[in-house]
Design a protein around this motif. Structure first.
Motif, short mmCIF file in Angstrom:
data_model
loop_
_atom_site.label_atom_id
_atom_site.label_comp_id
_atom_site.label_asym_id
_atom_site.label_seq_id
_atom_site.Cartn_x
_atom_site.Cartn_y
_atom_site.Cartn_z
N THR A 7 0.84 -1.19 0.00
CA THR A 7 0.00 0.00 0.00
C THR A 7 0.87 1.24 0.00
O THR A 7 1.70 1.43 0.90
N LEU A 8 0.68 2.08 -1.01
CA LEU A 8 1.40 3.33 -1.12
C LEU A 8 0.43 4.46 -0.81
O LEU A 8 -0.75 4.40 -1.18
N ARG A 9 0.94 5.48 -0.15
CA ARG A 9 0.06 6.56 0.34
C ARG A 9 0.47 7.91 -0.20
O ARG A 9 1.65 8.16 -0.48
N CYS A 10 -0.51 8.78 -0.33
CA CYS A 10 -0.25 10.11 -0.87
C CYS A 10 -1.15 11.15 -0.19
O CYS A 10 -2.35 10.94 -0.04
N LYS A 11 -0.52 12.24 0.19
CA LYS A 11 -1.26 13.40 0.68
C LYS A 11 -1.05 14.53 -0.32
O LYS A 11 0.07 15.04 -0.46
N PRO A 12 -2.09 14.95 -1.03
CA PRO A 12 -1.91 16.02 -2.04
C PRO A 12 -1.76 17.38 -1.37
O PRO A 12 -1.98 17.52 -0.15
N ILE A 13 -1.43 18.37 -2.17
CA ILE A 13 -1.37 19.74 -1.68
C ILE A 13 -2.78 20.19 -1.30
O ILE A 13 -3.73 19.95 -2.06
N SER A 14 -2.90 20.81 -0.16
CA SER A 14 -4.20 21.26 0.32
C SER A 14 -4.88 22.18 -0.69
O SER A 14 -4.26 23.12 -1.22
N GLY A 15 -6.15 21.87 -0.98
CA GLY A 15 -6.90 22.70 -1.92
C GLY A 15 -6.87 22.21 -3.34
O GLY A 15 -7.67 22.64 -4.18
N HIS A 16 -5.94 21.31 -3.66
CA HIS A 16 -5.89 20.76 -5.02
C HIS A 16 -7.02 19.76 -5.20
O HIS A 16 -7.31 18.97 -4.31
N ASP A 17 -7.64 19.79 -6.40
CA ASP A 17 -8.79 18.93 -6.63
C ASP A 17 -8.54 17.80 -7.62
O ASP A 17 -9.44 17.03 -7.93
N TYR A 18 -7.31 17.75 -8.17
CA TYR A 18 -6.93 16.65 -9.04
C TYR A 18 -5.77 15.89 -8.40
O TYR A 18 -4.82 16.50 -7.89
N LEU A 19 -5.84 14.55 -8.48
CA LEU A 19 -4.76 13.72 -7.97
C LEU A 19 -4.44 12.63 -8.99
O LEU A 19 -5.35 12.02 -9.55
N PHE A 20 -3.15 12.45 -9.24
CA PHE A 20 -2.68 11.53 -10.27
C PHE A 20 -1.72 10.51 -9.64
O PHE A 20 -0.91 10.87 -8.79
N TRP A 21 -1.80 9.28 -10.10
CA TRP A 21 -0.80 8.26 -9.76
C TRP A 21 -0.07 7.86 -11.04
O TRP A 21 -0.69 7.50 -12.03
N TYR A 22 1.27 7.95 -10.98
CA TYR A 22 2.13 7.55 -12.09
C TYR A 22 3.09 6.46 -11.63
O TYR A 22 3.42 6.36 -10.44
N ARG A 23 3.58 5.68 -12.60
CA ARG A 23 4.61 4.68 -12.35
C ARG A 23 5.76 4.96 -13.32
O ARG A 23 5.52 5.23 -14.50
N GLN A 24 6.99 4.91 -12.81
CA GLN A 24 8.15 5.19 -13.66
C GLN A 24 9.13 4.02 -13.62
O GLN A 24 9.58 3.59 -12.56
N THR A 25 9.48 3.53 -14.80
CA THR A 25 10.51 2.51 -14.96
C THR A 25 11.43 2.93 -16.09
O THR A 25 11.09 3.78 -16.91
#
Lengths: 116, 109
Positions: free
Chosen positions: A20-38
């Motif tokens: 399980t990976l966790r993310c806290k976005p910047i307060s007030g932001h309404d879009y959240l994205f998950w990316y994977r990099q290899t």
């Protein structure tokens, strides 16, 4: 502002375990994205949310991957069961609708996942 | 198929040696072409957005330009601290931001 916060920064696990990976976005932001990099595939978009609702999950590779955003300040990306080919750096990014069309996403520092 | 292609994959420069990175695109209805910088172990950091052919944006030693088929990131008199991976990106409908493979830039003192 603290920026986008991701945890853990590094994770080493055995094949078959849940991650399980966790993310806290910047307060007030309404879009959240998950990316994977290899190295092989570069930076791939997995899923993105608007106002906590998943909008496009076409990049999620398999049913083993799931993402949730229970509230505006928290999101998780879960892999169950994990496989060695899931080893990558996973990035979370957030943005505001009014500036998203400027292409300005704010990225966290990433979670480096190694599946043995 | 809509896509962006970055070249070269890697570029090695001496400090002060100006050069350009390329991002060619075949995207119908381009809504913006974006440039990001990524340092090792960090997430990408936004640099520029270009919307229409002929547009230019500048920041310190970097200047981004856009034509109808490609974008260039010009680096003037680079310094070692400019060493990073430079990514171009575009929006594929909604807010779905897609990234190119990147150009790794190495600047030697």
């Amino acid at each position: 502002d603290a920026g986008v916060i991701q945890s853990p920064r590094h994770e080493v696990t055995e094949m078959g375990q849940e991650v399980t990976l966790r993310c806290k976005p910047i307060s007030g932001h309404d879009y959240l994205f998950w990316y994977r990099q290899t190295m092989m595939r570069g930076l791939e978009l997995l899923i993105y949310f608007n106002n906590n609702v998943p909008i496009d999950d076409s990049g999620m590779p398999e049913d083993r991957f799931s993402a949730k955003m229970p509230n505006a300040s928290f999101s998780t990306l879960k892999i169950q069961p994990s496989e060695p080919r899931d080893s990558a750096v996973y990035f979370c990014a957030s943005s505001l609708a009014r500036i998203s069309n400027t292409g300005e996403l704010f990225f966290g520092e990433g979670s480096r996942l190694t599946v043995l | 198929e809509d896509q962006v292609t970055q070249s070269p994959e890697a570029l090695r420069l001496q400090e002060g040696e100006s050069s350009s990175l390329n991002c060619s695109y075949t995207v119908s209805g381009l809504r913006g072409l974006f440039w990001y910088r990524q340092d090792p172990g960090k997430g990408p950091e936004f640099l520029f957005t270009l919307y229409s052919a002929g547009e230019e944006k500048e920041k310190e030693r970097l200047k981004a330009t856009l034509t109808k088929k490609e974008s260039f990131l010009h680096i003037t008199a680079p310094k070692p601290e400019d060493s990073a991976t430079y990514l171009c990106a575009w929006v594929a409908g909604g807010f779905k931001t897609i990234f190119g493979a990147g150009t790794r830039l190495f600047v030697k003192a």
